[in-house]
Design a protein around this motif. Structure first.
Motif, PDB file in Angstrom:
ATOM      1  N   ILE A 159     -12.408   2.592  -6.927  1.00 29.79           N
ATOM      2  CA  ILE A 159     -11.261   3.345  -6.884  1.00 29.79           C
ATOM      3  C   ILE A 159      -9.980   2.025  -6.902  1.00 29.79           C
ATOM      4  CG2 ILE A 159      -9.628   4.458  -5.217  1.00 29.79           C
ATOM      5  CD1 ILE A 159     -12.461   5.847  -4.322  1.00 29.79           C
ATOM      6  N   GLU A 160     -10.314   0.953  -6.552  1.00 29.15           N
ATOM      7  CA  GLU A 160      -9.265  -0.280  -6.689  1.00 29.15           C
ATOM      8  C   GLU A 160      -9.016  -0.398  -7.894  1.00 29.15           C
ATOM      9  OE1 GLU A 160      -9.613  -4.121  -4.855  1.00 29.15           O
ATOM     10  OE2 GLU A 160     -11.434  -3.344  -3.890  1.00 29.15           O
ATOM     11  N   ARG A 161      -9.858  -0.286  -8.966  1.00 29.84           N
ATOM     12  CA  ARG A 161      -9.685  -0.482 -10.263  1.00 29.84           C
ATOM     13  C   ARG A 161      -9.245   0.740 -10.875  1.00 29.84           C
ATOM     14  NH1 ARG A 161     -14.628  -4.688 -11.572  1.00 29.84           N
ATOM     15  NH2 ARG A 161     -14.417  -3.904 -13.871  1.00 29.84           N
ATOM     16  N   LEU A 162      -9.287   1.753 -10.385  1.00 28.59           N
ATOM     17  CA  LEU A 162      -9.025   3.292 -11.214  1.00 28.59           C
ATOM     18  C   LEU A 162      -7.441   3.334 -11.373  1.00 28.59           C
ATOM     19  CD1 LEU A 162     -10.621   5.541 -12.211  1.00 28.59           C
ATOM     20  CD2 LEU A 162     -10.099   6.736  -9.998  1.00 28.59           C
ATOM     21  N   ASP A 163      -7.017   3.820 -12.358  1.00 32.75           N
ATOM     22  CA  ASP A 163      -5.554   4.156 -12.592  1.00 32.75           C
ATOM     23  C   ASP A 163      -5.267   5.010 -11.557  1.00 32.75           C
ATOM     24  OD1 ASP A 163      -3.211   5.182 -13.358  1.00 32.75           O
ATOM     25  OD2 ASP A 163      -3.685   5.149 -15.626  1.00 32.75           O
ATOM     26  N   LYS A 208     -12.348   1.541   5.014  1.00 35.67           N
ATOM     27  CA  LYS A 208     -12.556   0.264   4.463  1.00 35.67           C
ATOM     28  C   LYS A 208     -11.352  -0.267   3.400  1.00 35.67           C
ATOM     29  CE  LYS A 208     -17.068  -0.667   3.062  1.00 35.67           C
ATOM     30  NZ  LYS A 208     -17.300  -1.898   4.099  1.00 35.67           N
ATOM     31  N   PHE A 209     -10.842   0.950   2.829  1.00 33.47           N
ATOM     32  CA  PHE A 209      -9.676   0.624   2.288  1.00 33.47           C
ATOM     33  C   PHE A 209      -8.602  -0.514   3.131  1.00 33.47           C
ATOM     34  CE2 PHE A 209      -9.937   4.310  -0.737  1.00 33.47           C
ATOM     35  CZ  PHE A 209     -10.270   3.483  -1.749  1.00 33.47           C
ATOM     36  N   GLU A 210      -8.489   0.147   4.497  1.00 38.77           N
ATOM     37  CA  GLU A 210      -7.440  -0.608   5.237  1.00 38.77           C
ATOM     38  C   GLU A 210      -7.811  -2.051   5.678  1.00 38.77           C
ATOM     39  OE1 GLU A 210      -6.431   1.999   8.436  1.00 38.77           O
ATOM     40  OE2 GLU A 210      -5.602   3.413   6.902  1.00 38.77           O
ATOM     41  N   PRO A 245       0.760  -1.289  -0.022  1.00 39.74           N
ATOM     42  CA  PRO A 245       0.056  -0.053   0.034  1.00 39.74           C
ATOM     43  C   PRO A 245       0.873   1.290  -0.065  1.00 39.74           C
ATOM     44  CG  PRO A 245      -0.215  -1.039   2.204  1.00 39.74           C
ATOM     45  CD  PRO A 245       0.691  -1.793   1.141  1.00 39.74           C
ATOM     46  N   PRO A 246       0.441   2.271  -0.722  1.00 34.23           N
ATOM     47  CA  PRO A 246       1.040   3.435  -0.562  1.00 34.23           C
ATOM     48  C   PRO A 246       0.694   4.178   0.520  1.00 34.23           C
ATOM     49  CG  PRO A 246      -0.912   3.706  -2.118  1.00 34.23           C
ATOM     50  CD  PRO A 246      -0.456   2.060  -1.790  1.00 34.23           C
ATOM     51  N   SER A 247       1.260   5.435   0.874  1.00 33.37           N
ATOM     52  CA  SER A 247       1.031   6.074   2.130  1.00 33.37           C
ATOM     53  C   SER A 247      -0.220   6.694   2.303  1.00 33.37           C
ATOM     54  CB  SER A 247       2.027   7.260   2.442  1.00 33.37           C
ATOM     55  OG  SER A 247       2.140   7.879   1.182  1.00 33.37           O
ATOM     56  N   GLU A 248      -0.885   6.987   1.319  1.00 36.19           N
ATOM     57  CA  GLU A 248      -2.023   7.527   1.035  1.00 36.19           C
ATOM     58  C   GLU A 248      -2.817   6.522  -0.003  1.00 36.19           C
ATOM     59  OE1 GLU A 248      -4.131  11.833   0.174  1.00 36.19           O
ATOM     60  OE2 GLU A 248      -2.843  10.961  -1.385  1.00 36.19           O
ATOM     61  N   ARG A 249      -4.071   5.924   0.622  1.00 39.87           N
ATOM     62  CA  ARG A 249      -4.842   4.763  -0.058  1.00 39.87           C
ATOM     63  C   ARG A 249      -5.575   5.495  -1.448  1.00 39.87           C
ATOM     64  NH1 ARG A 249      -4.503  -0.587   2.403  1.00 39.87           N
ATOM     65  NH2 ARG A 249      -3.364  -0.103   4.147  1.00 39.87           N
ATOM     66  N   SER A 289      -5.126  -0.917  -7.070  1.00 43.13           N
ATOM     67  CA  SER A 289      -4.508  -2.084  -6.649  1.00 43.13           C
ATOM     68  C   SER A 289      -4.949  -3.409  -7.409  1.00 43.13           C
ATOM     69  CB  SER A 289      -4.454  -2.476  -5.175  1.00 43.13           C
ATOM     70  OG  SER A 289      -6.047  -2.601  -4.842  1.00 43.13           O
ATOM     71  N   ARG A 290      -6.152  -3.135  -8.257  1.00 47.55           N
ATOM     72  CA  ARG A 290      -6.628  -3.846  -9.075  1.00 47.55           C
ATOM     73  C   ARG A 290      -6.929  -3.487 -10.695  1.00 47.55           C
ATOM     74  NH1 ARG A 290     -11.839  -7.342  -8.483  1.00 47.55           N
ATOM     75  NH2 ARG A 290     -12.460  -6.132  -6.665  1.00 47.55           N
ATOM     76  N   ASN A 291      -5.777  -2.437 -10.843  1.00 43.45           N
ATOM     77  CA  ASN A 291      -5.866  -1.684 -12.093  1.00 43.45           C
ATOM     78  C   ASN A 291      -4.864  -2.245 -12.803  1.00 43.45           C
ATOM     79  OD1 ASN A 291      -4.449   0.751 -13.631  1.00 43.45           O
ATOM     80  ND2 ASN A 291      -6.383   0.604 -13.727  1.00 43.45           N
ATOM     81  N   ARG A 292      -4.972  -2.791 -13.972  1.00 46.77           N
ATOM     82  CA  ARG A 292      -3.962  -3.205 -15.118  1.00 46.77           C
ATOM     83  C   ARG A 292      -3.194  -2.327 -15.775  1.00 46.77           C
ATOM     84  NH1 ARG A 292      -8.251  -6.858 -14.908  1.00 46.77           N
ATOM     85  NH2 ARG A 292      -9.714  -5.419 -16.190  1.00 46.77           N
TER      86      ARG A 292
END
Ligand code: SF4
Length: 314
Positions: A256-260, A296-298, A6-10, A306-309
């Motif tokens: 947001i998980e799927r967002l670049d 929720k992210f945490e 994880p980055p410092s900001e989710r 994190s789910r972006n390709r």
């Protein structure tokens, strides 16, 4: 693509991004240049988009058409007193703020950035109210100051755009972004999640599409119904399903998980003045939502992209 940790900001928040860019917090001064939009003045339609009540997204202080320089000066004085602010972005927000000739627009925007404490411009508009000449002029300004050009996409599905009487299709948005890309202009976009006839897969599919299309910033609104709109009338006749708070949180998290991760997130939720809101009435404010989405992210140990390709957070 697997991302290491994880980055410092989710998620990449706009306020933090602006702070890094300008070295301190930057405040928006909303101005009203007296525009209308082709979906209201009869060019395309007179009723406007089914969810639109412009009073719901501008503060009373901006409902006036004083000269822009005066609005900027007064807005800055007000915000400076309240927050001890030093830097400002002038936000042309209500209606379609490129809906005029290029010379008139140049005069207007130039007047707005005259003030020494203004570090940028944000211009909200429809994707069908722009052309190459206007973009070239805005790009000239973007050599002098930060300029964000915000296009309302609202949905990527033409069926939805028709149903809400948007008056343009998704291809219009693609064309506008295509014309704007590769310049100094920061490209922003608005999306709405929650139209009752769309599915969860369709909402999540919009994250994939936004990641592909080449935008820099995104404002995500949940569908909220405000008084004085066609949607409110429909809801009064026959109430339809709107998202519950927890449902929206879960959706947003996955979106947001799927967002670049390179896309800056300017907004996570729609907002309307209390007296205008019909539904959903969550009894939560923006700060609650930011806190809860981070939680929720945490819990899920996920973050933007994190789910972006396409890319990993840098
Ligand atoms: S949402 Fe924008 S484009 Fe639609 S009617 Fe309102 S001002 Fe016009």
């Amino acid at each position: 693509m697997e991302v290491a940790g994880p980055p410092s900001e989710r998620f990449r928040s706009y306020n933090k991004w602006l702070k890094e860019k300008f070295g301190e917090r930057v405040y928006k001064v909303i101005v009203d240049a007296g525009f209308t939009c082709p979906n209201r003045d009869g060019t395309l339609a007179v009723g406007g988009c089914a969810y639109c009540n412009n009073s719901s997204f501008r503060p009373p202080s901006a409902i006036k058409t004083d000269p822009i320089r005066d609005q900027v000066r007064e807005g800055i004085e007000y915000i400076r007193k309240r927050f001890d602010a030093k830097k400002y972005i002038v936000y042309f927000q209500p209606f379609s703020n490129t809906y005029a000739g290029v010379d008139a627009l140049r005069r207007l925007y130039t007047g707005a950035i005259d003030h020494p404490d203004v570090v940028g411009l944000a211009i909200g508009t429809r994707p069908d109210c722009i052309d190459r000449e206007k973009i070239a002029m805005i790009d000239e300004l973007a050599q002098r100051t930060f300029v964000s050009l915000e296009y309302g996409a609202e949905s990527i599905y033409d069926d939805t755009l028709r149903r809400v009487n948007r008056g343009h299709d998704y291809a219009a948005f693609r064309r506008a972004v295509e014309m704007t890309r590769g310049r100094s202009i920061h490209i922003g976009t608005h999306l709405v999640l929650g139209f009752p006839w769309e599915t969860r897969d369709q909402w999540l599919g919009m994250a994939d599409e936004m990641s592909r299309v080449g935008i820099d910033a995104l404002k995500i609104h949940h569908l909220h119904i405000v008084r004085g709109t066609a949607l409110a009338a429909e809801y009064a006749r026959q109430p339809f399903r709107v998202l519950e708070y927890e449902e929206y949180l879960g959706l947003l998290c996955e979106f947001i998980e799927r967002l670049d991760p390179r896309i800056v997130i300017e907004r996570l939720v729609g907002e309307a003045p209390f007296g205008l809101l019909v539904a959903p009435n969550w009894g939560r404010n923006k700060n609650d939502l930011v806190r809860d989405i981070n939680r929720k992210f945490e819990e899920r140990d996920v973050w933007q992209g994190s789910r972006n390709r396409t890319a990993a957070l840098d």
